[in-house]
Design a protein around this motif. Structure first.
Motif, PDB file in Angstrom:
ATOM      1  N   PHE A 189     -15.189 -13.269  10.605  1.00 30.11           N
ATOM      2  CA  PHE A 189     -16.415 -13.930  10.611  1.00 30.11           C
ATOM      3  C   PHE A 189     -17.979 -13.520  11.059  1.00 30.11           C
ATOM      4  O   PHE A 189     -18.868 -13.291  10.107  1.00 30.11           O
ATOM      5  N   VAL A 190     -18.065 -12.683  12.062  1.00 37.28           N
ATOM      6  CA  VAL A 190     -19.192 -12.557  13.108  1.00 37.28           C
ATOM      7  C   VAL A 190     -19.671 -10.689  11.900  1.00 37.28           C
ATOM      8  O   VAL A 190     -20.778 -11.170  11.438  1.00 37.28           O
ATOM      9  N   SER A 191     -18.035 -10.047  12.529  1.00 33.57           N
ATOM     10  CA  SER A 191     -18.294  -8.758  12.445  1.00 33.57           C
ATOM     11  C   SER A 191     -18.640  -8.725  10.573  1.00 33.57           C
ATOM     12  O   SER A 191     -18.974  -7.926  10.356  1.00 33.57           O
ATOM     13  N   GLY A 192     -18.047  -9.479  10.089  1.00 32.05           N
ATOM     14  CA  GLY A 192     -17.419  -9.368   8.767  1.00 32.05           C
ATOM     15  C   GLY A 192     -16.426  -7.625   8.371  1.00 32.05           C
ATOM     16  O   GLY A 192     -15.938  -7.829   7.513  1.00 32.05           O
ATOM     17  N   GLU A 193     -15.402  -7.705   9.792  1.00 25.57           N
ATOM     18  CA  GLU A 193     -14.804  -6.879   9.471  1.00 25.57           C
ATOM     19  C   GLU A 193     -13.362  -7.519   9.116  1.00 25.57           C
ATOM     20  O   GLU A 193     -13.063  -8.973   8.914  1.00 25.57           O
ATOM     21  N   VAL A 194     -12.713  -7.049   7.775  1.00 24.44           N
ATOM     22  CA  VAL A 194     -11.089  -7.661   6.957  1.00 24.44           C
ATOM     23  C   VAL A 194     -10.462  -6.715   7.738  1.00 24.44           C
ATOM     24  O   VAL A 194      -9.969  -5.339   7.547  1.00 24.44           O
ATOM     25  N   MET A 195      -9.153  -7.066   7.672  1.00 28.21           N
ATOM     26  CA  MET A 195      -7.851  -6.525   8.081  1.00 28.21           C
ATOM     27  C   MET A 195      -7.073  -6.920   6.451  1.00 28.21           C
ATOM     28  O   MET A 195      -7.240  -8.050   5.956  1.00 28.21           O
ATOM     29  N   VAL A 196      -6.781  -5.765   5.803  1.00 30.58           N
ATOM     30  CA  VAL A 196      -5.746  -5.883   4.570  1.00 30.58           C
ATOM     31  C   VAL A 196      -3.788  -5.629   5.366  1.00 30.58           C
ATOM     32  O   VAL A 196      -4.481  -4.118   5.786  1.00 30.58           O
ATOM     33  N   ALA A 197      -3.170  -6.134   5.320  1.00 30.18           N
ATOM     34  CA  ALA A 197      -2.009  -5.568   5.409  1.00 30.18           C
ATOM     35  C   ALA A 197      -0.749  -6.048   4.456  1.00 30.18           C
ATOM     36  O   ALA A 197      -0.682  -7.074   4.163  1.00 30.18           O
ATOM     37  N   PHE A 198      -0.445  -4.749   4.296  1.00 30.64           N
ATOM     38  CA  PHE A 198       1.468  -5.165   2.799  1.00 30.64           C
ATOM     39  C   PHE A 198       2.225  -5.076   3.755  1.00 30.64           C
ATOM     40  O   PHE A 198       2.887  -4.221   4.712  1.00 30.64           O
ATOM     41  N   ILE A 199       3.954  -6.291   4.123  1.00 31.60           N
ATOM     42  CA  ILE A 199       4.421  -6.259   4.295  1.00 31.60           C
ATOM     43  C   ILE A 199       5.568  -5.903   2.554  1.00 31.60           C
ATOM     44  O   ILE A 199       5.485  -7.014   1.884  1.00 31.60           O
ATOM     45  N   MET A 200       6.378  -4.344   4.056  1.00 31.80           N
ATOM     46  CA  MET A 200       6.636  -4.823   2.646  1.00 31.80           C
ATOM     47  C   MET A 200       7.842  -4.222   3.028  1.00 31.80           C
ATOM     48  O   MET A 200       8.917  -3.980   3.883  1.00 31.80           O
ATOM     49  N   ILE A 228       6.632  -2.331   7.720  1.00 31.18           N
ATOM     50  CA  ILE A 228       7.530  -2.811   7.331  1.00 31.18           C
ATOM     51  C   ILE A 228       8.873  -3.992   7.565  1.00 31.18           C
ATOM     52  O   ILE A 228       8.176  -4.057   9.144  1.00 31.18           O
ATOM     53  N   ASN A 229       8.958  -4.788   7.237  1.00 31.86           N
ATOM     54  CA  ASN A 229      10.096  -6.366   7.315  1.00 31.86           C
ATOM     55  C   ASN A 229      11.237  -6.408   6.449  1.00 31.86           C
ATOM     56  O   ASN A 229      11.259  -6.429   5.214  1.00 31.86           O
ATOM     57  N   GLY A 238       7.121  -7.224  10.051  1.00 30.36           N
ATOM     58  CA  GLY A 238       8.534  -6.907  11.083  1.00 30.36           C
ATOM     59  C   GLY A 238       7.867  -6.075  12.429  1.00 30.36           C
ATOM     60  O   GLY A 238       6.740  -6.652  12.566  1.00 30.36           O
ATOM     61  N   ASP A 239       8.713  -5.592  12.974  1.00 35.83           N
ATOM     62  CA  ASP A 239       7.865  -4.835  13.979  1.00 35.83           C
ATOM     63  C   ASP A 239       7.119  -3.320  14.042  1.00 35.83           C
ATOM     64  O   ASP A 239       5.791  -2.280  14.558  1.00 35.83           O
ATOM     65  N   HIS A 240       7.479  -2.342  12.690  1.00 36.78           N
ATOM     66  CA  HIS A 240       6.668  -0.756  11.927  1.00 36.78           C
ATOM     67  C   HIS A 240       5.462  -1.210  11.938  1.00 36.78           C
ATOM     68  O   HIS A 240       5.257  -2.222  10.068  1.00 36.78           O
ATOM     69  N   ILE A 241       4.264  -0.347  12.051  1.00 41.09           N
ATOM     70  CA  ILE A 241       3.168  -0.841  11.506  1.00 41.09           C
ATOM     71  C   ILE A 241       2.316   0.907  11.340  1.00 41.09           C
ATOM     72  O   ILE A 241       2.597   1.679  12.095  1.00 41.09           O
ATOM     73  N   ASP A 242       1.950   1.223  10.087  1.00 43.31           N
ATOM     74  CA  ASP A 242       1.564   2.094   9.779  1.00 43.31           C
ATOM     75  C   ASP A 242       0.654   2.184   9.099  1.00 43.31           C
ATOM     76  O   ASP A 242      -0.107   1.016   8.444  1.00 43.31           O
ATOM     77  N   VAL A 243      -0.966   2.694  10.034  1.00 46.05           N
ATOM     78  CA  VAL A 243      -2.149   2.750   9.754  1.00 46.05           C
ATOM     79  C   VAL A 243      -2.958   3.112   8.537  1.00 46.05           C
ATOM     80  O   VAL A 243      -2.663   4.807   8.823  1.00 46.05           O
TER      81      VAL A 243
END
Length: 438
Positions: A189-200, A228-229, A238-243
């Motif tokens: 909310f304060v910084s305005g930054e957003v994360m979008v994650a696709f769980i595939m 990836i899940n 899941g455990d695996h994350i790709d940026v």
């Protein structure tokens, strides 16, 4: 009385999850979507030897606190439970539930204060939208169901999450739509930054990057991830994350303190109310710059760092290793040298403190819904802190644990509920337990 039979009665109480309690001929029925003191006609859906469940057919005498929900998906969507109550009635309901738990489970006569109120819309900084195909749908599940309610908008998410979500729904036109399990959005909310994650289910980094490019240009999405899940259960991540683009985290600020939030990080979903929750607990505990404090179940260190501004030293304890890694980063972000973070089970570490005899002045606990285990309670008692501050998300286990602490010489004068989740039946509470001077 038989299933599908129509009955009439008056709502005399609530269940913990906001259903109305209606007694007919000394038999109890639970009916959703009704308010205290309303006279209703309801259909019997299910009945066993002890109780029954009904569906309201007509409201014969309506409560003055009944409102028309502003959400077009209520009550089909299971995200909100009591949106048919005005906010005064919601707070009264939560006060009533906490008080009943303290009295009936804890067998305690303690002052339960009125809940601290919150803003009621656009308060959430995190949303998890499940998706499915044939035909495509994305939204939330029905209450106690895996049936998906296809929604266009959600009034309790931040307005930016809601706007981005509306555009993400065009995912149905992509080649990778069948492999999307969830889309998760976090908004600082304060910084305005957003994360979008696709769980595939499978890797689609390039297709996701192409689909998201127009949104990256329009919105402050600084973290675009693929997770990836391949599990066949209800675990979301899941455990695996790709940026795919940007960084693996966003940064939020609470009351001047900065926090790095990763995909797996737990962070309170109502940031404005979190500040009130933490400050209420710290103020009530009367922390001084001579106090040594232990914060059990510290997560990413949010309340630990709030405490560190007041105390001589704070030790944060958390069993989840990635959370402790985030907590140490947050310590560095805020340049605090009077904090130590330990990766350990809460009860096990508390027992080590007992053995070392290096007792703290104050202990903070913020356990999951199941409350505290026996080892943690017994160990915190043996530490002999003057105060144990207990933050709880479950009034039932809170009442149980307060009663146990009372047997060990710790009492509390009041319970302070805090409404972190308007339009739902959930409620947080803060309790200060004081050790009797012997």
């Amino acid at each position: 009385m038989k299933k599908r039979e129509l009955l009439q009665g008056t709502v005399s109480d609530y269940t913990y999850d906001g259903m109305g309690v209606v007694k007919v001929d000394n038999f109890t029925y639970f009916v959703r979507g009704v308010l205290l003191h309303e006279e209703i006609e309801f259909l019997i859906l299910k009945r066993n030897k002890k109780l029954g469940y009904g569906k309201v057919e007509r409201i014969l005498k309506e409560s003055e606190h009944r409102i028309t929900p502003s959400c077009p998906y209520y009550p089909k969507c299971g995200g909100c439970h009591i949106m048919h109550m005005d906010y005064e009635a919601q707070l009264d309901f939560k006060h009533r539930i906490v008080k009943q738990n303290i009295q009936n489970i804890g067998k305690l006569d303690i002052d339960v204060r009125k809940p601290l109120a919150s803003n009621t819309s656009h308060y959430r900084n995190k949303a998890q939208f499940p998706a499915q195909g044939h035909p495509f749908a994305m939204g939330f599940y029905r209450l106690r169901s895996n049936d998906l309610v296809d929604i266009d908008t959600c009034l309790v998410q931040s307005e930016l999450i809601d706007t981005i979500y509306a555009e993400l729904r065009t995912i149905k036109n992509t080649s990778f739509v069948d492999d999307v399990r969830h889309v998760l959005i976090k908004h600082a909310f304060v910084s305005g930054e957003v994360m979008v994650a696709f769980i595939m289910r499978k890797d689609h980094k390039e297709e996701i990057a192409a689909f998201m490019k127009p949104l990256l240009d329009r919105y402050p999405i600084v973290s675009l991830l693929q997770n990836i899940n391949t599990r066949n259960d209800n675990v979301i991540l899941g455990d695996h994350i790709d940026v795919i683009d940007g960084k693996a985290y966003i940064v939020e600020e609470l009351d001047g303190l900065k926090f790095q939030i990763s995909l797996h990080s737990f962070f309170q979903i109502n940031p404005k109310q979190t500040i009130h929750l933490y400050n209420e607990a710290i103020k009530s505990a009367n922390i001084t710059n001579e106090d040594r404090v232990i914060d059990l179940y510290c997560g990413v260190g949010s309340i630990t760092l709030f405490l560190a501004r007041q105390a001589k030293h704070v030790t944060g304890v958390e069993i989840v290793a990635p959370a402790i890694e985030n907590a140490k980063i947050n310590q560095q972000l805020n340049q605090m040298d009077n904090v130590t973070f330990i990766c350990s089970d809460a009860g096990t570490y508390a027992n080590k403190i007992v053995s070392s005899k290096k007792y703290p002045d104050v202990v903070f606990v913020d356990p999951p819904r199941k409350g505290l285990d026996t080892l943690t309670i017994e160990s915190t008692v043996k530490m002999k802190p003057r105060t144990i501050a207990y933050i709880s998300c479950n009034p039932a286990t809170l009442a149980r644990d307060i009663a146990i602490y009372k047997e060990h010489g710790y009492t509390c004068e009041y319970v302070q509920p805090v409404d972190m989740f308007p339009n739902t039946y959930h409620v947080e509470c803060v309790v200060l337990l004081q050790r009797a001077i012997s």
